[in-house]
Motif scaffolding. Structure first.
Motif, mmCIF file in Angstrom:
data_model
loop_
_atom_site.group_PDB
_atom_site.id
_atom_site.type_symbol
_atom_site.label_atom_id
_atom_site.label_comp_id
_atom_site.label_asym_id
_atom_site.label_seq_id
_atom_site.Cartn_x
_atom_site.Cartn_y
_atom_site.Cartn_z
ATOM 1 N N MET A 1 0.835 -1.213 0.000
ATOM 2 C CA MET A 1 0.000 0.000 0.000
ATOM 3 C C MET A 1 0.867 1.260 0.000
ATOM 4 S SD MET A 1 -3.022 1.197 -0.057
ATOM 5 C CE MET A 1 -3.894 2.717 0.278
ATOM 6 N N LEU A 2 1.902 1.282 0.866
ATOM 7 C CA LEU A 2 2.759 2.462 0.950
ATOM 8 C C LEU A 2 3.503 2.702 -0.358
ATOM 9 C CD1 LEU A 2 4.095 4.804 2.411
ATOM 10 C CD2 LEU A 2 5.728 3.175 3.397
ATOM 11 N N ILE A 3 3.955 1.627 -1.000
ATOM 12 C CA ILE A 3 4.683 1.785 -2.262
ATOM 13 C C ILE A 3 3.769 2.393 -3.325
ATOM 14 C CG2 ILE A 3 5.840 0.569 -4.142
ATOM 15 C CD1 ILE A 3 7.516 0.767 -1.605
ATOM 16 N N LYS A 4 2.540 1.909 -3.410
ATOM 17 C CA LYS A 4 1.593 2.460 -4.404
ATOM 18 C C LYS A 4 1.302 3.927 -4.117
ATOM 19 C CE LYS A 4 0.827 -1.099 -7.042
ATOM 20 N NZ LYS A 4 1.282 -1.068 -8.456
ATOM 21 N N GLU A 5 1.126 4.258 -2.848
ATOM 22 C CA GLU A 5 0.870 5.644 -2.459
ATOM 23 C C GLU A 5 2.075 6.526 -2.813
ATOM 24 O OE1 GLU A 5 -0.370 8.207 1.547
ATOM 25 O OE2 GLU A 5 0.072 6.063 1.696
ATOM 26 N N THR A 6 3.254 6.002 -2.584
ATOM 27 C CA THR A 6 4.466 6.755 -2.883
ATOM 28 C C THR A 6 4.643 6.933 -4.381
ATOM 29 O OG1 THR A 6 5.497 5.884 -0.874
ATOM 30 C CG2 THR A 6 6.966 6.872 -2.500
ATOM 31 N N GLU A 7 4.325 5.905 -5.151
ATOM 32 C CA GLU A 7 4.373 6.030 -6.613
ATOM 33 C C GLU A 7 3.520 7.208 -7.074
ATOM 34 O OE1 GLU A 7 2.986 2.404 -8.270
ATOM 35 O OE2 GLU A 7 4.814 1.273 -7.820
ATOM 36 N N GLN A 8 2.305 7.314 -6.572
ATOM 37 C CA GLN A 8 1.410 8.390 -6.987
ATOM 38 C C GLN A 8 1.937 9.750 -6.569
ATOM 39 O OE1 GLN A 8 -1.237 7.834 -9.098
ATOM 40 N NE2 GLN A 8 -0.951 10.057 -9.252
ATOM 41 N N PHE A 9 2.454 9.845 -5.354
ATOM 42 C CA PHE A 9 3.044 11.087 -4.866
ATOM 43 C C PHE A 9 4.194 11.534 -5.766
ATOM 44 C CE2 PHE A 9 6.468 12.948 -2.187
ATOM 45 C CZ PHE A 9 5.839 14.135 -1.816
ATOM 46 N N VAL A 10 5.037 10.595 -6.138
ATOM 47 C CA VAL A 10 6.206 10.905 -6.963
ATOM 48 C C VAL A 10 5.788 11.226 -8.399
ATOM 49 C CG1 VAL A 10 8.359 9.957 -7.885
ATOM 50 C CG2 VAL A 10 7.742 9.543 -5.500
ATOM 51 N N LYS A 11 4.824 10.501 -8.941
ATOM 52 C CA LYS A 11 4.325 10.796 -10.289
ATOM 53 C C LYS A 11 3.799 12.229 -10.373
ATOM 54 C CE LYS A 11 2.998 6.144 -11.765
ATOM 55 N NZ LYS A 11 1.870 5.217 -12.028
ATOM 56 N N PHE B 1 4.699 14.785 -8.453
ATOM 57 C CA PHE B 1 5.832 15.713 -8.334
ATOM 58 C C PHE B 1 6.569 15.851 -9.660
ATOM 59 C CE2 PHE B 1 10.339 16.548 -7.663
ATOM 60 C CZ PHE B 1 10.289 17.732 -6.934
ATOM 61 N N HIS B 2 6.756 14.747 -10.380
ATOM 62 C CA HIS B 2 7.558 14.754 -11.606
ATOM 63 C C HIS B 2 6.731 14.940 -12.879
ATOM 64 C CE1 HIS B 2 11.424 13.559 -9.805
ATOM 65 N NE2 HIS B 2 10.711 12.811 -8.980
ATOM 66 N N ALA B 3 5.456 15.223 -12.734
ATOM 67 C CA ALA B 3 4.548 15.213 -13.890
ATOM 68 C C ALA B 3 4.969 16.143 -15.014
ATOM 69 C CB ALA B 3 3.132 15.558 -13.432
ATOM 70 N N ASN B 4 5.544 17.288 -14.684
ATOM 71 C CA ASN B 4 5.880 18.277 -15.714
ATOM 72 C C ASN B 4 7.383 18.482 -15.857
ATOM 73 O OD1 ASN B 4 3.105 19.008 -16.362
ATOM 74 N ND2 ASN B 4 3.051 19.887 -14.303
ATOM 75 N N ASP B 5 8.150 17.456 -15.549
ATOM 76 C CA ASP B 5 9.604 17.584 -15.643
ATOM 77 C C ASP B 5 10.095 17.220 -17.039
ATOM 78 O OD1 ASP B 5 12.263 17.767 -13.838
ATOM 79 O OD2 ASP B 5 12.511 16.274 -15.427
ATOM 80 N N PHE B 6 10.936 18.096 -17.596
ATOM 81 C CA PHE B 6 11.525 17.853 -18.913
ATOM 82 C C PHE B 6 13.042 18.030 -18.852
ATOM 83 C CE2 PHE B 6 7.169 19.274 -19.547
ATOM 84 C CZ PHE B 6 6.660 18.220 -20.287
ATOM 85 N N SER B 7 13.613 17.741 -17.687
ATOM 86 C CA SER B 7 15.053 17.911 -17.497
ATOM 87 C C SER B 7 15.784 16.571 -17.442
ATOM 88 C CB SER B 7 15.318 18.681 -16.193
ATOM 89 O OG SER B 7 15.032 17.862 -15.065
ATOM 90 N N GLY B 8 15.070 15.480 -17.687
ATOM 91 C CA GLY B 8 15.664 14.162 -17.542
ATOM 92 C C GLY B 8 15.437 13.562 -16.174
ATOM 93 N N HIS B 9 14.673 14.278 -15.329
ATOM 94 C CA HIS B 9 14.355 13.785 -13.983
ATOM 95 C C HIS B 9 12.858 13.487 -13.883
ATOM 96 C CE1 HIS B 9 18.143 15.970 -13.508
ATOM 97 N NE2 HIS B 9 18.386 15.173 -12.493
ATOM 98 N N ASP B 10 12.322 12.911 -14.936
ATOM 99 C CA ASP B 10 10.899 12.590 -14.977
ATOM 100 C C ASP B 10 10.628 11.258 -14.277
ATOM 101 O OD1 ASP B 10 12.117 10.897 -16.769
ATOM 102 O OD2 ASP B 10 11.080 11.661 -18.536
ATOM 103 N N TYR B 11 9.373 10.845 -14.283
ATOM 104 C CA TYR B 11 9.032 9.615 -13.578
ATOM 105 C C TYR B 11 9.649 8.387 -14.244
ATOM 106 C CZ TYR B 11 6.568 6.091 -10.932
ATOM 107 O OH TYR B 11 6.287 5.010 -10.118
ATOM 108 N N ALA B 12 9.882 8.457 -15.551
ATOM 109 C CA ALA B 12 10.538 7.337 -16.231
ATOM 110 C C ALA B 12 11.933 7.109 -15.652
ATOM 111 C CB ALA B 12 10.614 7.601 -17.732
#
Length: 201
Positions: free
Chosen positions: A1-11, A13-24
């Motif tokens: 549960m915590l991992i899934k919650e953390t995935e969403q939190f991180v996604k 945060f990184h949703a609009n990153d175009f510096s190479g630090h995206d969720y991928a």
């Protein structure tokens, strides 16, 4: 549960990153860290959480350590929170002269992050980062910046000498050292070919 919650939190945060630090990037680091852990050991839960959250604290992309701290405080024990924060706050390259990681989990996550900075993906991320921060692709008249210098002019290609070509020798675990060899050689050939084409040879 915590991992899934953390995935969403991180996604988020990184949703609009175009510096190479995206969720991928985060996903690749997580997968590599878990892969290294299968051979090296370590607390997989700590490794996975630190891998997921490591760039939420990166000031280059608007992150802060306190944001990670606030997220973790109601979700993990104080001991685990301090461990994860210690890993994240110690990961950055910063000229390559940082103190060594103190725990196996930290060494593994740092290795995974560094592996994603080299090889074909590392090359692509370098030029993406340079474009995001308005740095030129290459300026032959420049020299590589010294450790700790973040103000002198630089270029995407100079970043290889300043950091990326040094990472192979800074890997912590034997597993990562082995994985880094091929990626390093790929970058060396790329830099040579780039300079040949740049000069018209």
């Amino acid at each position: 549960m915590l991992i899934k919650e953390t995935e969403q939190f991180v996604k988020t945060f990184h949703a609009n990153d175009f510096s190479g630090h995206d969720y991928a990037h985060i996903e690749r680091v997580r997968k590599m860290a878990l892969q290294i852990a299968t051979r090296e050991g370590g607390d997989v839960r700590i490794i996975e959480l630190a891998a997921l959250l490591h760039d939420v604290a990166d000031s280059k992309i608007g992150g802060t350590s306190s944001r990670v701290d606030s997220y973790l405080t109601p979700r993990v024990s104080t001991t685990d929170r301090h461990h994860i924060l210690d890993i994240i706050n110690s990961m950055s390259f910063k000229g390559g002269d940082r103190p060594p990681m103190q725990t196996l989990e930290g060494k593994i996550v740092q290795d995974a992050d560094r592996l994603d900075a080299i090889g074909a993906i590392g090359i692509a991320r370098t030029f993406q980062f340079a474009g995001q921060f308005k740095e030129p692709m290459y300026r032959p008249e420049l020299t590589a910046r010294q450790a700790g210098d973040r103000t002198s002019p630089t270029s995407a290609l100079h970043h290889f000498e300043e950091k990326l070509l040094r990472l192979k020798d800074l890997m912590n675990t034997q597993t990562a050292k082995t994985m880094a060899e091929d990626r390093h050689e790929y970058m060396v050939k790329f830099v040579e070919r780039f300079k040949e084409e740049w000069s018209g040879d």
